[in-house]
Design a protein around this motif. Structure first.
Motif, mmCIF file in Angstrom:
data_model
loop_
_atom_site.group_PDB
_atom_site.id
_atom_site.type_symbol
_atom_site.label_atom_id
_atom_site.label_comp_id
_atom_site.label_asym_id
_atom_site.label_seq_id
_atom_site.Cartn_x
_atom_site.Cartn_y
_atom_site.Cartn_z
ATOM 1 N N PRO A 251 0.943 -0.977 0.001
ATOM 2 C CA PRO A 251 0.083 -0.074 -0.137
ATOM 3 C C PRO A 251 0.777 1.224 -0.055
ATOM 4 O O PRO A 251 0.391 2.390 -0.848
ATOM 5 C CB PRO A 251 -0.800 -0.022 1.225
ATOM 6 C CG PRO A 251 -0.991 -1.615 1.391
ATOM 7 C CD PRO A 251 0.365 -2.167 0.984
ATOM 8 N N SER A 252 1.918 1.301 0.689
ATOM 9 C CA SER A 252 2.900 2.426 0.795
ATOM 10 C C SER A 252 3.339 2.782 -0.687
ATOM 11 O O SER A 252 3.597 3.978 -0.973
ATOM 12 C CB SER A 252 3.603 2.212 1.961
ATOM 13 O OG SER A 252 4.614 1.295 1.464
ATOM 14 N N GLU A 253 3.890 1.907 -1.307
ATOM 15 C CA GLU A 253 4.380 1.807 -2.548
ATOM 16 C C GLU A 253 3.247 2.605 -3.440
ATOM 17 O O GLU A 253 3.969 3.317 -4.608
ATOM 18 C CB GLU A 253 4.884 0.596 -3.076
ATOM 19 C CG GLU A 253 5.946 0.129 -2.305
ATOM 20 C CD GLU A 253 6.281 -1.548 -2.505
ATOM 21 O OE1 GLU A 253 6.924 -2.120 -1.774
ATOM 22 O OE2 GLU A 253 5.656 -1.981 -3.302
ATOM 23 N N LEU A 254 1.981 2.175 -3.472
ATOM 24 C CA LEU A 254 1.121 2.858 -4.404
ATOM 25 C C LEU A 254 0.640 4.228 -3.774
ATOM 26 O O LEU A 254 0.836 5.328 -4.589
ATOM 27 C CB LEU A 254 -0.141 1.923 -4.549
ATOM 28 C CG LEU A 254 -1.477 2.552 -5.295
ATOM 29 C CD1 LEU A 254 -0.793 2.592 -6.629
ATOM 30 C CD2 LEU A 254 -2.415 1.471 -5.139
ATOM 31 N N ARG A 255 0.481 4.414 -2.541
ATOM 32 C CA ARG A 255 0.051 5.524 -2.057
ATOM 33 C C ARG A 255 1.004 6.666 -2.095
ATOM 34 O O ARG A 255 0.616 7.781 -2.459
ATOM 35 C CB ARG A 255 -0.160 5.373 -0.348
ATOM 36 C CG ARG A 255 -0.824 6.530 0.066
ATOM 37 C CD ARG A 255 -1.154 6.118 1.646
ATOM 38 N NE ARG A 255 0.094 5.791 2.352
ATOM 39 C CZ ARG A 255 0.906 6.597 2.964
ATOM 40 N NH1 ARG A 255 0.736 7.753 2.764
ATOM 41 N NH2 ARG A 255 1.788 5.969 3.656
ATOM 42 N N GLU A 256 2.363 6.586 -2.121
ATOM 43 C CA GLU A 256 3.300 7.544 -2.484
ATOM 44 C C GLU A 256 3.711 7.529 -3.924
ATOM 45 O O GLU A 256 4.891 8.348 -4.058
ATOM 46 C CB GLU A 256 4.491 7.197 -1.449
ATOM 47 C CG GLU A 256 3.975 7.038 -0.014
ATOM 48 C CD GLU A 256 5.061 6.660 0.852
ATOM 49 O OE1 GLU A 256 6.180 6.450 0.371
ATOM 50 O OE2 GLU A 256 4.897 6.616 2.104
ATOM 51 N N ALA A 257 3.149 6.782 -4.648
ATOM 52 C CA ALA A 257 3.734 6.830 -6.265
ATOM 53 C C ALA A 257 3.490 8.151 -6.743
ATOM 54 O O ALA A 257 2.493 8.950 -6.617
ATOM 55 C CB ALA A 257 2.968 5.829 -7.156
ATOM 56 N N ARG A 258 4.414 8.479 -7.728
ATOM 57 C CA ARG A 258 4.615 9.673 -8.530
ATOM 58 C C ARG A 258 4.427 9.563 -9.885
ATOM 59 O O ARG A 258 4.833 8.104 -10.395
ATOM 60 C CB ARG A 258 5.749 10.313 -8.146
ATOM 61 C CG ARG A 258 5.979 10.552 -6.791
ATOM 62 C CD ARG A 258 7.535 11.223 -6.584
ATOM 63 N NE ARG A 258 7.419 12.784 -7.005
ATOM 64 C CZ ARG A 258 6.998 13.846 -5.975
ATOM 65 N NH1 ARG A 258 6.691 13.209 -4.765
ATOM 66 N NH2 ARG A 258 6.923 14.833 -6.378
ATOM 67 N N TRP A 259 3.507 10.165 -10.679
ATOM 68 C CA TRP A 259 3.261 9.871 -11.997
ATOM 69 C C TRP A 259 4.345 9.748 -12.980
ATOM 70 O O TRP A 259 4.588 8.879 -13.796
ATOM 71 C CB TRP A 259 2.396 11.218 -12.618
ATOM 72 C CG TRP A 259 0.869 11.069 -12.265
ATOM 73 C CD1 TRP A 259 0.573 11.803 -11.142
ATOM 74 C CD2 TRP A 259 0.023 10.081 -12.456
ATOM 75 N NE1 TRP A 259 -1.008 11.542 -11.272
ATOM 76 C CE2 TRP A 259 -1.184 10.352 -11.826
ATOM 77 C CE3 TRP A 259 -0.062 8.798 -13.527
ATOM 78 C CZ2 TRP A 259 -2.442 9.600 -11.896
ATOM 79 C CZ3 TRP A 259 -1.055 8.200 -13.554
ATOM 80 C CH2 TRP A 259 -2.321 8.357 -12.834
ATOM 81 N N GLU A 260 5.733 10.535 -12.479
ATOM 82 C CA GLU A 260 6.764 10.426 -13.255
ATOM 83 C C GLU A 260 7.550 8.940 -13.467
ATOM 84 O O GLU A 260 8.152 8.473 -14.200
ATOM 85 C CB GLU A 260 7.874 11.242 -12.749
ATOM 86 C CG GLU A 260 8.317 11.029 -11.220
ATOM 87 C CD GLU A 260 9.384 11.990 -10.564
ATOM 88 O OE1 GLU A 260 9.959 11.557 -9.817
ATOM 89 O OE2 GLU A 260 9.262 12.973 -10.904
ATOM 90 N N GLU A 261 6.927 7.988 -12.395
ATOM 91 C CA GLU A 261 7.476 6.806 -12.291
ATOM 92 C C GLU A 261 6.812 5.703 -13.409
ATOM 93 O O GLU A 261 7.317 4.615 -13.509
ATOM 94 C CB GLU A 261 7.284 6.073 -10.809
ATOM 95 C CG GLU A 261 8.009 6.745 -9.809
ATOM 96 C CD GLU A 261 7.415 6.406 -8.309
ATOM 97 O OE1 GLU A 261 7.911 7.179 -7.513
ATOM 98 O OE2 GLU A 261 6.543 5.585 -8.318
ATOM 99 N N PHE A 262 5.774 6.215 -13.933
ATOM 100 C CA PHE A 262 4.895 5.329 -14.771
ATOM 101 C C PHE A 262 5.238 5.451 -16.480
ATOM 102 O O PHE A 262 5.358 6.763 -16.785
ATOM 103 C CB PHE A 262 3.364 5.470 -14.769
ATOM 104 C CG PHE A 262 3.160 5.111 -13.341
ATOM 105 C CD1 PHE A 262 2.428 3.738 -12.996
ATOM 106 C CD2 PHE A 262 3.150 5.772 -12.192
ATOM 107 C CE1 PHE A 262 1.895 3.459 -12.206
ATOM 108 C CE2 PHE A 262 2.834 5.619 -10.908
ATOM 109 C CZ PHE A 262 2.132 3.935 -10.939
ATOM 110 N N ASP A 263 5.644 4.441 -17.084
ATOM 111 C CA ASP A 263 5.613 4.359 -18.524
ATOM 112 C C ASP A 263 4.430 3.873 -19.135
ATOM 113 O O ASP A 263 4.332 2.636 -19.498
ATOM 114 C CB ASP A 263 6.827 4.047 -19.065
ATOM 115 C CG ASP A 263 6.954 4.018 -20.700
ATOM 116 O OD1 ASP A 263 5.763 4.334 -21.300
ATOM 117 O OD2 ASP A 263 8.136 3.895 -21.032
#
Length: 411
Positions: A251-263
């Motif tokens: 949950p913490s990995e998703l909750r703190e995710a930033r858009w720049e991490e996604f391709d």
């Protein structure tokens, strides 16, 4: 106010505040050798006239006004007069008292805790730092922060932790207890304490195993999936719960995710080292359903760096209880947690024949047998196929097209 207008002594607060400066500095007697000094520039302070051991008179400053009020100045003067009556040099006694106060201030539990945080925090992930520091500031500092750590008794700690038990925050209590025990260990190994008052307390307190993350049974899973899809409140949390199910991340990995991490074009999510529990980067393949959820979420929060920006401060992520609170509102308190989706994914995939190494790599578990030196993209194509099957399987479960067995224990 002019000096000639003073009508009583000790000097009233209104008098102290209103006395006007003159061309030369002057002192006004407050009583019992305590004087109030006013300089031409308007600054004001307190001074005590005292007789030194050699019989000569001298002055000792007690602090500036209004930082030192009339009542505080009179208290200080009383202490120094008592020192003089005991044959002590008031000036030397003042410095000794100041040093003692400073030593006491550095021996508080809060000061020791801050020292522990400074030493330990470089090895923590940001989410761990926030949890540990936040828990101490919320629960411990208001109760024990200003106390001398050496004077806090084991029975006081026991009652404190039992109070947390009565609130039902067992996991939080365990985290706080472990932190406080380490804080006292720091004092012990640096020669500032002989015993740790938290030693042995854990045997008499409730415990909640870290691996005990609640999750529904296989039979209950379709209803949970439908409840998530129909969640009527915060739509970002509805999509977040779906993404937790579809990716198997913490949950913490998703909750703190930033858009720049996604391709999104490549269907990949690269979680950086500093946000991973094991402090190593991790690549997550995204199924078609996960990409659809992300596209919907982007329309809500794409203007911000974070996928789940906080309501009051958009630069910080949602509360660490946000996902679990949504599940609670759905009626799943004690039956399903955000972390419990990882257990469901692990068990379901293993029961349907997917290799353990592929499943463990998807969950970013540390496995000695998974490739010696960890590769953040290990089994990436196999995991992409596996997670697309899983997403399709969940869709079929939600529609009621699959007969489920029982979740077994992960081997």
């Amino acid at each position: 106010m002019k000096r000639s207008e003073i009508k009583r002594r000790p000097l009233a607060d209104t008098t102290l505040a209103g006395l006007e400066p003159e061309s030369s500095a002057y002192r006004e007697h407050d009583g019992q050798s305590l004087y109030f000094r006013v300089k031409p520039n308007g600054s004001k302070s307190w001074e005590l006239r005292y007789k030194k051991p050699d019989g000569k008179w001298s002055w000792i400053g007690l602090g500036s006004y209004p930082e030192v009020s009339g009542a505080a100045a009179r208290q200080k003067a009383s202490e120094l007069r008592a020192d003089a009556a005991d044959g002590k040099n008031p000036l030397a006694a003042k410095h000794a008292r100041k040093a003692s106060d400073l030593e006491a201030a550095t021996n508080t539990f809060e000061a020791l805790a801050r020292e522990w945080i400074e030493i330990r925090s470089p090895g923590w992930a940001p989410s761990t730092a926030r949890r540990n520091v936040g828990a101490l500031e919320l629960h411990v500092v208001p109760v024990f922060g200003k106390r001398l750590y050496a004077e806090i008794l084991p029975i006081e700690w026991m009652e404190f932790f039992r109070g947390m038990e009565r609130q039902g925050i067992i996991e939080q209590m365990g985290r706080v207890r472990r932190s406080c025990k380490e804080i006292y260990d720091l004092a012990r190994v640096t020669g500032r304490a002989v015993h740790n008052p938290l030693e042995g307390l854990s045997r008499f307190l409730q415990s909640k195993p870290a691996e005990n993350y609640a999750h529904v049974t296989a039979k209950e899973l379709p209803a949970l999936l439908r409840a998530i899809s129909a969640y009527p409140h915060a739509h970002d949390l509805r999509l977040g719960l779906r993404l937790l199910m579809l990716t198997g991340v913490r949950p913490s990995e998703l909750r703190e995710a930033r858009w720049e991490e996604f391709d999104l074009a490549a269907g990949l999510w690269a979680i950086p080292t500093e946000r991973m529990k094991k402090r190593r980067p991790h690549i997550v393949p995204l199924s078609r359903q996960a990409l659809e959820a992300l596209e919907q979420l982007h329309r809500m929060s794409g203007a911000y760096p974070l996928l789940f920006p906080g309501r009051n401060d958009r630069t910080k992520p949602r509360s660490n209880m946000a996902f679990n609170m949504a599940l609670r509102r759905m009626g799943y308190e004690g039956r399903q947690t955000g972390h419990g989706f990882r257990h469901i994914a692990s068990t379901t995939l293993r029961e349907h024949g997917f290799p353990k190494d592929h499943v463990e790599a998807q969950l970013s578990h540390a496995e000695d047998g998974v490739a010696g030196v960890y590769n953040k993209a290990i089994y990436l194509e196999q995991r992409r196929t596996m997670m697309q099957w899983y997403a399709d399987h969940l869709d079929e479960l939600e529609k009621g097209n699959v007969v489920q067995g029982h979740f077994g224990k992960v081997v």
